[in-house]
Design an enzyme around this catalytic site. Structure first.
Site, PDB file in Angstrom:
ATOM      1  N   ASP A  23       0.820  -1.214   0.000  1.00  0.00           N
ATOM      2  CA  ASP A  23       0.000   0.000   0.000  1.00  0.00           C
ATOM      3  C   ASP A  23       0.855   1.264   0.000  1.00  0.00           C
ATOM      4  O   ASP A  23       0.858   2.053   0.944  1.00  0.00           O
ATOM      5  CB  ASP A  23      -0.996   0.006   1.169  1.00  0.00           C
ATOM      6  N   ARG A  33      -5.030   7.437  -1.920  1.00  0.00           N
ATOM      7  CA  ARG A  33      -5.526   8.229  -0.802  1.00  0.00           C
ATOM      8  C   ARG A  33      -4.618   9.391  -0.429  1.00  0.00           C
ATOM      9  O   ARG A  33      -5.085  10.484  -0.213  1.00  0.00           O
ATOM     10  CB  ARG A  33      -5.865   7.340   0.405  1.00  0.00           C
ATOM     11  N   ASN A  55      -2.974  -4.553  -1.226  1.00  0.00           N
ATOM     12  CA  ASN A  55      -4.192  -4.644  -2.020  1.00  0.00           C
ATOM     13  C   ASN A  55      -4.413  -3.400  -2.881  1.00  0.00           C
ATOM     14  O   ASN A  55      -5.079  -3.457  -3.916  1.00  0.00           O
ATOM     15  CB  ASN A  55      -5.413  -4.878  -1.126  1.00  0.00           C
ATOM     16  N   ARG A 114     -15.475  -7.415   3.749  1.00  0.00           N
ATOM     17  CA  ARG A 114     -14.777  -6.915   2.566  1.00  0.00           C
ATOM     18  C   ARG A 114     -15.314  -7.517   1.281  1.00  0.00           C
ATOM     19  O   ARG A 114     -15.186  -6.924   0.213  1.00  0.00           O
ATOM     20  CB  ARG A 114     -13.278  -7.213   2.670  1.00  0.00           C
ATOM     21  N   HIS A 136      -2.604  -3.410   6.422  1.00  0.00           N
ATOM     22  CA  HIS A 136      -3.918  -3.463   5.790  1.00  0.00           C
ATOM     23  C   HIS A 136      -5.043  -2.733   6.517  1.00  0.00           C
ATOM     24  O   HIS A 136      -6.051  -2.414   5.902  1.00  0.00           O
ATOM     25  CB  HIS A 136      -4.281  -4.948   5.594  1.00  0.00           C
TER      26      HIS A 136
END
Length: 477
Positions: free
Chosen positions: A183, A187, A215, A346, A373
């Site tokens: 990640d 964002r 992810n 999820r 995560h």
């Protein structure tokens, strides 16, 4: 004060910033001292467009003379520590002084192409689960003195917090290995700079920097949570080319690591065993591959052998057959309930209980699982779990060891729709030789003030990236 996982007191303190480089390397000037932590102020800053913010006008500020702009690719193709330091300083300066559209004046597309090509080739050659050996002999002396290992969780395009983390932990060096747990993008407003900087470190020190996949290193997530639009804003007519190259590089990122034979790291966590049954070839469909179907009735914990055979090049669903394991590794979450179960919250991956943690640790003689995560927005919805205020939680304590969630993006997410922010700290873990079984947590606050920029996604509508996923879009994206 450093805090050990074996200590019941889980408070953290900011450690003093250090820098470690090889003794035989001349030390170039470090990145600007403007990258320093300060207390998160708890108030949301309204993002401004670049043309509304005088500090982001190209005419308002000239680069300091010590910066080598634009960044050029070395003639011999070999990166140096000085080149890396200049890249960090250029990214830091441009994020505060240039609009996104002028990013090619900092990193021309041909330099991007050179970096992404070398890094992609390197990453694609690594196995699904990389073995991180802190006892490798140093090339110069041949000594086998063990290196410390720094594990980093989600960073989500928060460039300035990453720059501080690197200074605080001590830069990658012959005696300091980094494992980044995915990640890197989405964002935050500087996902491209964050990812490229880490790729540069990987190319410079391939056996001391390991980049695992998260992810958000996927086509679906980057199309929803900002990275695709960020790339287009920064490279305009070359944006599609740059984005496509980044997706190709994402495919090469390994899924997990085993550190010193003691610690398993993966972005989401554990995964199921893929028990397959033959499927019939459809009539009238010539040359169609005969895929096997997993037995979904019984969920069993997967093995490292199965992980090694998984097809990690798939960026998005459908999660079936050999794709199931990557989906689990990237999207799964721990549970307080024993056993394995579908992750209905999820819609992807699994929930695994403490008994599964114990089974996995015992089977492979490990002491810890370190996963990431889950940021503060996700954790506030998880009944029975601690929040992410300190940047980490210890979620399972079992006979063989522990399972840790690590999150390295402080004051996350960067863009929030309300003034009531999470004010979470970020954290990283240091694993020290000789046994690597006593994690030391270092917590740090966000670097403030952040440069004012527009978000690249609709953060008012997309409150939590971990829920209500549009699975149909993921399949067809």
């Amino acid at each position: 004060m450093d805090v050990s996982a074996s200590n019941s007191d889980t408070s953290c303190a900011i450690s003093s910033a250090t820098m470690i480089i090889s003794a035989d390397t001349a030390e170039p000037p470090p990145p600007p001292d403007s990258v320093t932590p300060s207390v998160v102020n708890g108030s949301a800053t309204s993002p401004l467009k670049c043309d509304q913010n005088p500090s982001l006008s190209s005419a308002s500020s000239s680069p300091p003379p010590e910066l080598q702009l634009p960044v050029s690719w070395p003639q011999d193709g070999k990166l140096s520590l000085g080149w890396i330091y200049n890249l960090m300083a250029c990214f830091d300066w441009s994020s505060k002084n240039l609009p996104p559209s002028e990013f090619p004046s900092v990193l021309p597309v041909h330099v991007f192409d050179s970096l992404i090509l070398v890094a992609s080739k390197m990453l694609h050659k690594e196995p699904n689960c990389v073995s991180v050996d802190p006892f490798q002999p140093h090339s110069e002396s041949g000594d086998r003195a063990a290196s410390a290992v720094v594990v980093v969780g989600d960073v989500h395009g928060q460039l300035h917090d990453l720059l501080f983390l690197l200074r605080d932990a001590g830069y990658p060096s012959p005696n300091r290995i980094f494992v980044f747990n995915g990640d890197y993008v989405d964002r935050g407003a500087w996902g491209l700079e964050t990812f490229l900087l880490l790729l540069a470190w990987k190319v410079f020190m391939p056996h001391n920097v390991y980049l695992l996949r998260g992810n958000h290193e996927s086509k679906y997530c980057t199309s929803v949570y900002g990275f695709e639009k960020e790339v287009m804003a920064k490279y305009s007519d070359k944006g599609k080319h740059v984005y496509r190259k980044c997706l190709g590089c994402f495919e090469g990122l390994p899924l997990a690591s085993i550190i010193a034979g003691r610690v398993y790291t993966a972005h989401g966590g554990l995964f199921r065993s893929v028990t397959v049954t033959p499927s019939k070839r459809l009539k009238g469909k010539r040359n169609r591959k005969n895929y096997s179907k997993p037995d979904t009735k019984t969920l069993c914990l997967g093995s490292l052998e199965e992980l090694s055979k998984a097809r990690r090049s798939v960026l998005d669903p459908p999660w079936e057959g050999s794709n199931l394991i990557p989906g689990d590794v990237l999207w799964s979450d721990p549970s307080k309930t024993p056993g394995l179960a579908p992750n209905k919250e999820r819609g992807i991956g699994l929930l695994w209980g403490p008994d599964c943690t114990e089974e996995f640790l015992k089977k492979y003689q490990l002491k810890f699982i370190i996963r990431s995560h889950e940021g503060p927005d996700a954790r506030e919805k998880r009944e029975g779990f601690d929040g992410m205020d300190e940047g980490y939680t210890i979620d399972h304590i079992v006979e063989s060891g522990k399972m840790i969630t690590l999150f390295s993006a402080p004051d996350y997410p960067q863009f929030q729709a309300t003034d009531d922010r999470y004010n979470n700290k970020g954290a990283y873990v240091v694993l020290e030789p000789p046994h690597f079984d006593n994690p030391v947590f270092h917590c740090f606050e966000a670097v403030t003030p952040r440069p004012k920029v527009n978000a690249y996604y609709d953060y008012e509508e997309v409150i939590d990236s971990d829920e209500e996923l549009d699975l149909a879009s993921m399949v067809t994206a």
